[in-house]
Design a protein around this motif. Structure first.
Motif, PDB file in Angstrom:
ATOM      1  N   THR A   1      69.351  59.044  -3.245  1.00 32.18           N
ATOM      2  CA  THR A   1      68.450  57.890  -3.146  1.00 32.18           C
ATOM      3  C   THR A   1      67.237  57.968  -4.067  1.00 32.18           C
ATOM      4  O   THR A   1      66.715  56.951  -4.500  1.00 32.18           O
ATOM      5  CB  THR A   1      67.962  57.724  -1.691  1.00 32.18           C
TER       6      THR A   1
ATOM      7  N   ALA B   1      73.060  51.256  -4.526  1.00 36.19           N
ATOM      8  CA  ALA B   1      72.211  51.470  -3.347  1.00 36.19           C
ATOM      9  C   ALA B   1      72.635  50.524  -2.228  1.00 36.19           C
ATOM     10  O   ALA B   1      72.691  50.916  -1.056  1.00 36.19           O
ATOM     11  CB  ALA B   1      70.743  51.242  -3.702  1.00 36.19           C
TER      12      ALA B   1
ATOM     13  N   MET C   1      72.113  52.013   1.639  1.00 33.57           N
ATOM     14  CA  MET C   1      70.832  52.730   1.648  1.00 33.57           C
ATOM     15  C   MET C   1      69.847  51.939   2.497  1.00 33.57           C
ATOM     16  O   MET C   1      69.788  50.709   2.407  1.00 33.57           O
ATOM     17  CB  MET C   1      70.315  52.855   0.209  1.00 33.57           C
TER      18      MET C   1
ATOM     19  N   THR D   1      63.576  52.239   2.551  1.00 39.69           N
ATOM     20  CA  THR D   1      63.532  53.297   1.541  1.00 39.69           C
ATOM     21  C   THR D   1      63.733  52.719   0.151  1.00 39.69           C
ATOM     22  O   THR D   1      63.039  53.090  -0.805  1.00 39.69           O
ATOM     23  CB  THR D   1      64.625  54.353   1.816  1.00 39.69           C
ATOM     24  N   PHE D   2      64.680  51.793   0.041  1.00 38.88           N
ATOM     25  CA  PHE D   2      64.945  51.146  -1.243  1.00 38.88           C
ATOM     26  C   PHE D   2      63.707  50.422  -1.764  1.00 38.88           C
ATOM     27  O   PHE D   2      63.332  50.559  -2.930  1.00 38.88           O
ATOM     28  CB  PHE D   2      66.105  50.160  -1.092  1.00 38.88           C
TER      29      PHE D   2
END
Length: 198
Positions: free
Chosen positions: A105, A125, A130, A134-135
């Motif tokens: 990531t 992603a 993901m 967080t992305f």
């Protein structure tokens, strides 16, 4: 083609901050050129730096969110079939998937500064599901220095903002090296954490 691009920029300049945001969201023209034009508008006194910075960060992040959602809901089959209409080529997607699978990531931040993969890295992603928070965090963290750099370069170039690709070359190698170093550090830390858990 040159006249078409000039027409777009004339329209974006009338929209001010929203023009920068829109230009980055649609990304028909590379983000570095849109941002350097934003720097030119700051140079002319049409907009201020802080407003352009906020518009650039938001617009660039939204553009990547679109790609993330395409990966999440459409997957690779959708992109293999329709990616060409979104200016996403299979070879770029292959490279992005390789980077993402190899480095995890954290590459969402570092790959933003690497040619070829930076525009496509959001797709794997999404495919890998993901976490959205967080992305967005990694994307925002990358968009801040990217936006600042090209706004400042556009301000420096003034009327010659359209020479940005040539002028930016000396700055890109150090940025790429720093991004790669950050990626290596991230991988080392991630592996140590994984080893401790194991």
């Amino acid at each position: 083609m040159h006249d078409f691009v000039n027409t777009i920029f004339d329209y974006l300049s009338q929209l001010g901050y929203f023009g920068i945001l829109l230009g980055l969201m649609v990304e028909v023209i590379p983000s570095e050129i849109v941002l350097s034009y934003g720097g030119f508008l700051i140079y002319q006194g049409q907009i201020n730096f802080f407003g352009a910075l906020v518009a650039g960060i938001i617009g660039g992040t939204i553009a990547q969110l679109f790609l993330y959602w395409i990966g999440l809901y459409g997957g690779r089959p959708f992109l293999d079939r329709y990616g060409k209409y979104l200016f996403i080529h299979s070879k770029h997607l292959d490279s992005a998937e390789k980077w993402f699978n190899q480095y995890g990531t954290g590459v969402i931040f570092t790959a933003r500064f690497i040619p070829v993969v930076r525009h496509a890295i959001s797709i794997p992603a999404g495919i890998s599901k993901m976490p959205l928070s967080t992305f967005v965090l990694y994307t925002l963290a990358a968009m801040i220095p990217w936006t600042i750099l090209f706004l400042l370069l556009g301000m420096q170039l003034g009327q010659h903002w359209d020479k940005i690709e040539e002028y930016a070359k000396p700055f890109m190698l150090p940025i790429i090296l720093i991004a790669l170093l950050a990626g290596v550090i991230y991988i080392i830390i991630a592996k140590r954490k994984h080893a401790k858990k194991a």
